[in-house]
Design an enzyme around this catalytic site. Structure first.
Site, PDB file in Angstrom:
ATOM      1  N   ASP A  20      95.309  82.813  43.105  1.00 14.30           N
ATOM      2  CA  ASP A  20      96.049  81.681  43.665  1.00 14.30           C
ATOM      3  C   ASP A  20      96.368  80.729  42.516  1.00 14.30           C
ATOM      4  OD1 ASP A  20      96.942  79.483  45.436  1.00 14.30           O
ATOM      5  OD2 ASP A  20      96.005  80.653  47.015  1.00 14.30           O
TER       6      ASP A  20
ATOM      7  N   ASN B 228     102.286  81.858  42.489  1.00 11.49           N
ATOM      8  CA  ASN B 228     101.082  81.076  42.221  1.00 11.49           C
ATOM      9  C   ASN B 228     100.713  81.166  40.747  1.00 11.49           C
ATOM     10  OD1 ASN B 228      99.848  79.619  44.460  1.00 11.49           O
ATOM     11  ND2 ASN B 228      99.671  81.596  45.495  1.00 11.49           N
TER      12      ASN B 228
END
Length: 283
Positions: A194, A144
């Protein structure tokens, strides 16, 4: 602190990969588990259903996207909805799918893969550049935070369970040079990084899974600003709007046993910062 509002109520099981197309002035994003691409035009909802997972995109020209599917990188015609294989991506491995990805300032495209059940170290991070798909990092569990400083000298990425966003120097052609170092360690705060994107000042905006927020970190790693979203699982930010002063944030319902109506929606916030147009993918 800024609070984002719901921009699109279509709930995604795993919303990801928002992309503002600078020529079309149009936002695209994915529901990875729903195997679909979503968009809006003048408030009208659009979506395309696929037969495999799709997770991230870059723009090639006005009418074509580069989309990362679980078996390959495809060109996708926005008007016709047809796609054409550009390069296989772990197509022989049924365990993995694509995940986070973004175009770099040199016109390359970085894309991560991961196990469909988040199998430990099943994934990797690749770069497609001038027709070559090269593996950059191996043994990644959930890739990510792939994004790039505006001047093209630095890439960022993370392996979400490790809770560290890494900084990677790049050469003039956009390839990694030297070792990656820790940019921000979120472990002490029990936060999980993320998706991420850089703004025009080189600050990094990181969506943090389970925290319902996007945090802005200055180039020296200091926390500077926070945007809160109603969805607990904030997954990826993107800048958009005519002057790139709007922040769009995808969220997910995955893993929530009692997901409310705010979970999985797409959010938007007006911010006092300016983003950069997404880099064009050069084939």
């Amino acid at each position: 602190m800024t609070k984002a509002e719901i921009f699109d109520t279509r709930a995604c099981a795993l919303g990801e990969g928002p992309l503002w197309h600078p020529e079309r002035q149009q936002l695209f994003w994915f529901d990875i588990l729903g195997k679909r691409l979503l968009s809006q035009v003048d408030g009208a909802a659009l979506d395309w259903q696929f037969d495999e997972h799709a997770s991230a995109a870059g723009w090639i020209d006005r009418d074509r996207l580069l989309i990362a599917f679980e078996t390959g990188l495809f060109t996708f015609d926005i008007t016709s909805g047809t796609r054409s294989l550009l390069h296989p991506l772990e197509a022989e491995n049924p365990v993995t799918r694509s995940n986070d990805g973004r175009a770099d300032p040199c016109g390359g495209f970085w894309i991560g893969t991961m196990g469909k059940q988040a199998e430990p170290e099943a994934g990797a991070i690749y770069r497609l550049y001038q027709g070559e798909l090269r593996k950059l990092f191996d043994a990644v569990t959930i890739p990510n935070a792939i994004c790039f400083a505006p001047d093209g000298t630095t890439a960022y990425f993370c392996d979400t369970p490790q809770a560290k966003i890494m900084r990677q120097p790049l050469d003039q052609a956009g390839w990694p040079v030297g070792d990656a170092i820790v940019f921000v360690d979120l472990g002490p705060e029990a936060l999980f990084p993320d998706g991420a994107v850089c703004d025009a000042e080189g600050a990094l905006w990181n969506a943090q899974w389970g925290a319902g927020r996007v945090a802005r970190y200055l180039p020296d790693g200091r926390l500077d600003h926070v945007v809160h979203v109603g969805g607990k699982h904030s997954s990826c930010p993107a800048f958009g709007g005519a002057d790139f002063s709007q922040l769009f944030v995808t969220t997910a319902r995955q893993g929530l046993h009692q997901a409310g109506p705010d979970e999985g929606c797409l959010y938007r916030a007006d911010i006092n910062y300016t983003g950069c147009p997404e880099n064009r993918v050069i084939l």
